[in-house]
Write a protein that holds these residues in place. Structure first.
Motif, PDB file in Angstrom:
ATOM      1  N   ASN A  22       0.834  -1.200   0.000  1.00 25.53           N
ATOM      2  CA  ASN A  22       0.000   0.000   0.000  1.00 25.53           C
ATOM      3  C   ASN A  22       0.871   1.253   0.000  1.00 25.53           C
ATOM      4  OD1 ASN A  22      -1.755   2.183   0.868  1.00 25.53           O
ATOM      5  ND2 ASN A  22      -3.233   0.607   1.450  1.00 25.53           N
ATOM      6  N   LEU A  23       0.657   2.135  -0.966  1.00 28.40           N
ATOM      7  CA  LEU A  23       1.455   3.361  -1.063  1.00 28.40           C
ATOM      8  C   LEU A  23       1.267   4.254   0.163  1.00 28.40           C
ATOM      9  CD1 LEU A  23       0.964   4.260  -4.830  1.00 28.40           C
ATOM     10  CD2 LEU A  23       3.058   3.429  -3.744  1.00 28.40           C
ATOM     11  N   GLU A  24       0.094   4.234   0.733  1.00 29.61           N
ATOM     12  CA  GLU A  24      -0.158   5.046   1.929  1.00 29.61           C
ATOM     13  C   GLU A  24       0.692   4.546   3.095  1.00 29.61           C
ATOM     14  OE1 GLU A  24      -1.187   7.874   4.519  1.00 29.61           O
ATOM     15  OE2 GLU A  24      -1.480   7.890   2.349  1.00 29.61           O
ATOM     16  N   ASP A  25       0.894   3.244   3.188  1.00 30.89           N
ATOM     17  CA  ASP A  25       1.755   2.692   4.243  1.00 30.89           C
ATOM     18  C   ASP A  25       3.199   3.142   4.046  1.00 30.89           C
ATOM     19  OD1 ASP A  25      -0.294   1.360   5.580  1.00 30.89           O
ATOM     20  OD2 ASP A  25      -0.107  -0.418   4.311  1.00 30.89           O
ATOM     21  N   ILE A  26       3.641   3.197   2.802  1.00 24.05           N
ATOM     22  CA  ILE A  26       4.989   3.697   2.511  1.00 24.05           C
ATOM     23  C   ILE A  26       5.111   5.148   2.967  1.00 24.05           C
ATOM     24  CG2 ILE A  26       6.537   4.385   0.616  1.00 24.05           C
ATOM     25  CD1 ILE A  26       5.635   1.846  -0.859  1.00 24.05           C
ATOM     26  N   ASN A  27       4.110   5.949   2.659  1.00 25.00           N
ATOM     27  CA  ASN A  27       4.139   7.356   3.060  1.00 25.00           C
ATOM     28  C   ASN A  27       4.063   7.526   4.577  1.00 25.00           C
ATOM     29  OD1 ASN A  27       4.371   8.403   0.444  1.00 25.00           O
ATOM     30  ND2 ASN A  27       2.163   8.268   0.103  1.00 25.00           N
ATOM     31  N   LEU A  28       3.335   6.631   5.241  1.00 26.38           N
ATOM     32  CA  LEU A  28       3.268   6.673   6.707  1.00 26.38           C
ATOM     33  C   LEU A  28       4.650   6.446   7.315  1.00 26.38           C
ATOM     34  CD1 LEU A  28       0.002   4.716   7.645  1.00 26.38           C
ATOM     35  CD2 LEU A  28       0.529   7.097   8.193  1.00 26.38           C
ATOM     36  N   ILE A  29       5.386   5.469   6.774  1.00 26.16           N
ATOM     37  CA  ILE A  29       6.735   5.190   7.281  1.00 26.16           C
ATOM     38  C   ILE A  29       7.656   6.370   7.008  1.00 26.16           C
ATOM     39  CG2 ILE A  29       8.782   3.725   7.010  1.00 26.16           C
ATOM     40  CD1 ILE A  29       6.872   1.363   6.567  1.00 26.16           C
ATOM     41  N   LYS A  30       7.554   6.957   5.820  1.00 30.99           N
ATOM     42  CA  LYS A  30       8.389   8.120   5.509  1.00 30.99           C
ATOM     43  C   LYS A  30       8.126   9.273   6.467  1.00 30.99           C
ATOM     44  CE  LYS A  30       9.343   7.487   0.578  1.00 30.99           C
ATOM     45  NZ  LYS A  30       9.214   8.095  -0.766  1.00 30.99           N
ATOM     46  N   ARG A  31       6.859   9.505   6.765  1.00 33.89           N
ATOM     47  CA  ARG A  31       6.528  10.584   7.701  1.00 33.89           C
ATOM     48  C   ARG A  31       7.025  10.267   9.106  1.00 33.89           C
ATOM     49  NH1 ARG A  31       1.624  10.816   4.599  1.00 33.89           N
ATOM     50  NH2 ARG A  31       0.454   9.634   6.165  1.00 33.89           N
ATOM     51  N   MET A  32       6.944   9.007   9.478  1.00 35.63           N
ATOM     52  CA  MET A  32       7.408   8.580  10.793  1.00 35.63           C
ATOM     53  C   MET A  32       8.921   8.767  10.939  1.00 35.63           C
ATOM     54  SD  MET A  32       6.785   4.834  12.523  1.00 35.63           S
ATOM     55  CE  MET A  32       7.821   3.987  11.325  1.00 35.63           C
ATOM     56  N   LEU A  33       9.656   8.627   9.826  1.00 35.29           N
ATOM     57  CA  LEU A  33      11.120   8.697   9.857  1.00 35.29           C
ATOM     58  C   LEU A  33      11.677  10.081   9.514  1.00 35.29           C
ATOM     59  CD1 LEU A  33      11.997   5.335   8.035  1.00 35.29           C
ATOM     60  CD2 LEU A  33      11.879   5.756  10.496  1.00 35.29           C
ATOM     61  N   LYS A  34      10.823  11.071   9.355  1.00 37.78           N
ATOM     62  CA  LYS A  34      11.268  12.372   8.844  1.00 37.78           C
ATOM     63  C   LYS A  34      12.337  13.041   9.705  1.00 37.78           C
ATOM     64  CE  LYS A  34       7.384  14.953  10.870  1.00 37.78           C
ATOM     65  NZ  LYS A  34       8.119  15.731  11.861  1.00 37.78           N
ATOM     66  N   ASP A  35      12.382  12.715  10.990  1.00 37.47           N
ATOM     67  CA  ASP A  35      13.397  13.318  11.868  1.00 37.47           C
ATOM     68  C   ASP A  35      14.618  12.427  12.063  1.00 37.47           C
ATOM     69  OD1 ASP A  35      11.867  15.634  12.309  1.00 37.47           O
ATOM     70  OD2 ASP A  35      10.696  14.620  13.859  1.00 37.47           O
ATOM     71  N   ASN A  36      14.627  11.256  11.420  1.00 38.71           N
ATOM     72  CA  ASN A  36      15.777  10.348  11.473  1.00 38.71           C
ATOM     73  C   ASN A  36      16.282  10.177  10.049  1.00 38.71           C
ATOM     74  OD1 ASN A  36      17.548   8.119  11.594  1.00 38.71           O
ATOM     75  ND2 ASN A  36      16.474   7.273  13.360  1.00 38.71           N
ATOM     76  N   LEU A  37      17.187  11.060   9.639  1.00 35.72           N
ATOM     77  CA  LEU A  37      17.569  11.132   8.227  1.00 35.72           C
ATOM     78  C   LEU A  37      18.315   9.908   7.732  1.00 35.72           C
ATOM     79  CD1 LEU A  37      18.509  14.916   8.003  1.00 35.72           C
ATOM     80  CD2 LEU A  37      16.372  13.788   7.370  1.00 35.72           C
ATOM     81  N   ARG A  38      19.052   9.225   8.610  1.00 32.34           N
ATOM     82  CA  ARG A  38      19.724   7.988   8.193  1.00 32.34           C
ATOM     83  C   ARG A  38      18.699   6.923   7.840  1.00 32.34           C
ATOM     84  NH1 ARG A  38      22.285   3.738  12.277  1.00 32.34           N
ATOM     85  NH2 ARG A  38      20.025   3.448  12.494  1.00 32.34           N
ATOM     86  N   ASP A  39      17.744   6.725   8.745  1.00 30.47           N
ATOM     87  CA  ASP A  39      16.747   5.683   8.516  1.00 30.47           C
ATOM     88  C   ASP A  39      15.832   6.031   7.349  1.00 30.47           C
ATOM     89  OD1 ASP A  39      17.936   4.498  10.660  1.00 30.47           O
ATOM     90  OD2 ASP A  39      16.185   4.543  11.974  1.00 30.47           O
ATOM     91  N   LEU A  40      15.499   7.302   7.205  1.00 25.18           N
ATOM     92  CA  LEU A  40      14.679   7.721   6.069  1.00 25.18           C
ATOM     93  C   LEU A  40      15.404   7.474   4.753  1.00 25.18           C
ATOM     94  CD1 LEU A  40      12.172   9.031   4.869  1.00 25.18           C
ATOM     95  CD2 LEU A  40      13.220  11.272   5.285  1.00 25.18           C
ATOM     96  N   ALA A  41      16.705   7.748   4.719  1.00 25.32           N
ATOM     97  CA  ALA A  41      17.476   7.559   3.489  1.00 25.32           C
ATOM     98  C   ALA A  41      17.606   6.083   3.126  1.00 25.32           C
ATOM     99  CB  ALA A  41      18.861   8.188   3.634  1.00 25.32           C
ATOM    100  N   ILE A  42      17.858   5.235   4.111  1.00 25.69           N
ATOM    101  CA  ILE A  42      18.025   3.808   3.784  1.00 25.69           C
ATOM    102  C   ILE A  42      16.696   3.195   3.365  1.00 25.69           C
ATOM    103  CG2 ILE A  42      17.712   2.741   6.077  1.00 25.69           C
ATOM    104  CD1 ILE A  42      20.238   1.042   5.377  1.00 25.69           C
ATOM    105  N   PHE A  43      15.604   3.657   3.961  1.00 29.35           N
ATOM    106  CA  PHE A  43      14.280   3.193   3.540  1.00 29.35           C
ATOM    107  C   PHE A  43      13.989   3.667   2.118  1.00 29.35           C
ATOM    108  CE2 PHE A  43       9.632   3.919   3.238  1.00 29.35           C
ATOM    109  CZ  PHE A  43       9.200   2.611   3.408  1.00 29.35           C
TER     110      PHE A  43
END
Length: 201
Positions: A22-43
């Motif tokens: 689900n694309l919305e689930d992908i966007n949820l994870i991205k929003r959840m990781l927005k303050d952790n730039l390492r984890d956001l980048a690897i995702f």
């Protein structure tokens, strides 16, 4: 007496992980990781490339730091020992640039995705990445099995389902020997077969 976990995989077998469909689930994870730039980048890079977790975690900063969208870099696959060329899109480039400009990023480190325990001199381990992916999916209440390999599968799944890439193209991406292997790997064979039965004459 210690009870056995009936859901655990048998000795020598592997638990099959799933893509995030689900694309919305992908966007949820991205929003959840927005303050952790390492984890956001690897995702972000994980779901936008066909890199295995072992190769994703070992990307060196100098390989990608100065790239622009559409440019490529080479990795030597840990599993096959072969050279693979990876092209990065603008979303990946943005994630990389945000990471390397972060105050927490160690510019003297070798690896892009740095282990916090070694001050940037060692990469994030595959086991740690596996645990991170599981935790992200759990936090957004996704049901199913998820892990480090989920990122690569998510890439392939959406190339087929969202962007209509051909099975032949994906076979090349994943170095599969036949179409059935690709469909099963991406967990889309049952979905595509079901659609056939829903066609009305």
């Amino acid at each position: 007496m210690k009870q056995l976990n009936q859901n655990a995989p048998k000795k020598g077998s592997k638990t099959k992980v799933e893509p995030i469909k689900n694309l919305e689930d992908i966007n949820l994870i991205k929003r959840m990781l927005k303050d952790n730039l390492r984890d956001l980048a690897i995702f972000t890079i994980g779901i936008n490339s066909n890199l295995r977790a072992s190769d994703l975690a070992r990307i060196e900063t100098q390989q990608v730091k100065y790239l622009s969208a559409g440019e490529s870099f080479e990795v030597k696959e840990k599993k096959t020992k072969k050279q693979k060329r990876i092209t990065l899109n603008q979303t990946c480039i943005n994630a990389i640039q945000n990471l390397v400009q972060d105050k927490k990023f160690k510019p003297t480190g070798i690896y892009l995705f740095q282990s916090k325990k070694t001050f940037g001199m060692e990469p994030l381990t595959v086991q740690r990445l596996h645990n991170l992916v599981k935790s992200w999916c759990k936090k957004i209440k996704l049901k199913g099995n998820y892990g480090s390999h989920t990122l690569r599968k998510t890439f392939g799944y959406h190339q087929r389902v969202t962007f209509n890439a051909s099975i032949e193209q994906l076979m090349v991406c994943f170095n599969h020997s036949n179409q059935r292997q690709t469909l099963e790997y991406l967990c889309i064979q049952p979905e595509e077969i079901k659609k056939i039965y829903m066609n009305e004459l």
